[in-house]
Design a protein around this motif. Structure first.
Motif, PDB file in Angstrom:
ATOM      1  N   LEU A 130       6.984   2.310   1.303  1.00 27.03           N
ATOM      2  CA  LEU A 130       6.065   1.194   1.759  1.00 27.03           C
ATOM      3  C   LEU A 130       5.035   0.665   0.592  1.00 27.03           C
ATOM      4  O   LEU A 130       5.076  -0.473   0.303  1.00 27.03           O
ATOM      5  CB  LEU A 130       4.808   1.826   2.638  1.00 27.03           C
ATOM      6  CG  LEU A 130       3.934   0.510   3.462  1.00 27.03           C
ATOM      7  CD1 LEU A 130       4.519  -0.374   4.138  1.00 27.03           C
ATOM      8  CD2 LEU A 130       3.046   1.630   4.309  1.00 27.03           C
ATOM      9  N   VAL A 134       5.762  -3.262  -0.717  1.00 24.93           N
ATOM     10  CA  VAL A 134       4.359  -4.096  -0.806  1.00 24.93           C
ATOM     11  C   VAL A 134       4.274  -4.832  -2.248  1.00 24.93           C
ATOM     12  O   VAL A 134       4.140  -5.804  -2.597  1.00 24.93           O
ATOM     13  CB  VAL A 134       3.208  -3.327  -0.716  1.00 24.93           C
ATOM     14  CG1 VAL A 134       1.812  -4.207  -0.971  1.00 24.93           C
ATOM     15  CG2 VAL A 134       3.121  -2.887   0.859  1.00 24.93           C
ATOM     16  N   PRO A 138       5.908  -8.676  -0.952  1.00 22.46           N
ATOM     17  CA  PRO A 138       5.111  -8.549   0.108  1.00 22.46           C
ATOM     18  C   PRO A 138       5.476  -9.351   1.537  1.00 22.46           C
ATOM     19  O   PRO A 138       4.899  -8.983   2.444  1.00 22.46           O
ATOM     20  CB  PRO A 138       3.696  -9.222  -0.555  1.00 22.46           C
ATOM     21  CG  PRO A 138       4.065  -9.003  -1.897  1.00 22.46           C
ATOM     22  CD  PRO A 138       5.592  -9.109  -2.108  1.00 22.46           C
ATOM     23  N   ILE A 141       7.043  -6.905   3.992  1.00 26.65           N
ATOM     24  CA  ILE A 141       6.246  -5.879   4.829  1.00 26.65           C
ATOM     25  C   ILE A 141       6.275  -5.515   6.385  1.00 26.65           C
ATOM     26  O   ILE A 141       6.279  -4.565   6.831  1.00 26.65           O
ATOM     27  CB  ILE A 141       4.883  -5.811   4.491  1.00 26.65           C
ATOM     28  CG1 ILE A 141       3.839  -4.651   4.687  1.00 26.65           C
ATOM     29  CG2 ILE A 141       3.941  -6.953   5.014  1.00 26.65           C
ATOM     30  CD1 ILE A 141       4.098  -3.713   3.802  1.00 26.65           C
TER      31      ILE A 141
END
Length: 193
Positions: A130, A134, A138, A141
């Motif tokens: 994760l 990011v 992004p 996500i």
């Protein structure tokens, strides 16, 4: 018979009896008061005795003391029974834990089974992925979070079922018969066929 009509009269001499007389078991309290005063079982007879008998206040005080003692004894018995039930439950848990530790498999007794360890390591990897996702893109996500939720839910369900099954087996090996709502429903449905 409506015993609440004399609640205030009784409460002026014995507050706890007056309160009990106004409660759901008022007729039982009224019968006890009538018996204590030696009069007919009616609010009118009790009220008359309270106004005319000089010893009525003393008799009510004695009855109130008896009521308080009986209530205290009942409460004490209830608390003792709750403590006994809690002690029995803790003893069963202790016995289960001791049997689990005597099993000798530290990995299994430490976290039940491989799915538990897999889930623990997966959470670490999920956090790492994760974080990397990011920083790299992004906009992805939402997809990563969806995958994480699906993986977490599925592993959690498997882990929960596994823990429940292993706990039931351990309890059965110790002579306890674990029951749940589903167990009792399944037993009843088998019995009705």
């Amino acid at each position: 018979m409506n015993w609440t009509t004399i609640t205030n009269t009784v409460a002026s001499l014995a507050p706890a009896l007056g309160q009990a007389l106004a409660g759901p078991a008022g007729h039982v309290v009224g019968q006890a008061i009538a018996s204590t005063l030696g009069v007919n079982n009616s609010p009118d007879a009790v009220e008359t005795a309270l106004k005319t008998d000089p010893k009525a206040a003393v008799k009510l005080a004695e009855l109130e003391t008896e009521l308080k003692r009986a209530t205290l004894e009942a409460t004490t018995r209830q608390e003792e029974n709750q403590l006994k039930a809690q002690t029995a439950q803790r003893q069963a848990i202790n016995t289960t834990m001791q049997a689990e530790l005597q099993n000798g498999n530290t990995y299994k007794s430490g976290w039940r089974s491989a799915i538990g360890w897999t889930m623990a390591f997966s959470f670490g990897w999920i956090s790492l992925i994760l974080g990397i996702s990011v920083f790299q893109d992004p906009s992805q996500i939402a997809n990563v979070v969806d995958a994480i939720v699906m993986l977490t839910v599925s592993m959690g369900a498997v882990l929960g079922i596994n823990i429940r099954h292993m706990s039931s087996e351990r309890l059965a090996s110790l002579g306890f018969r674990p029951t749940s709502l589903m167990d009792s429903l399944m037993t009843r449905s088998r019995g009705s066929h």
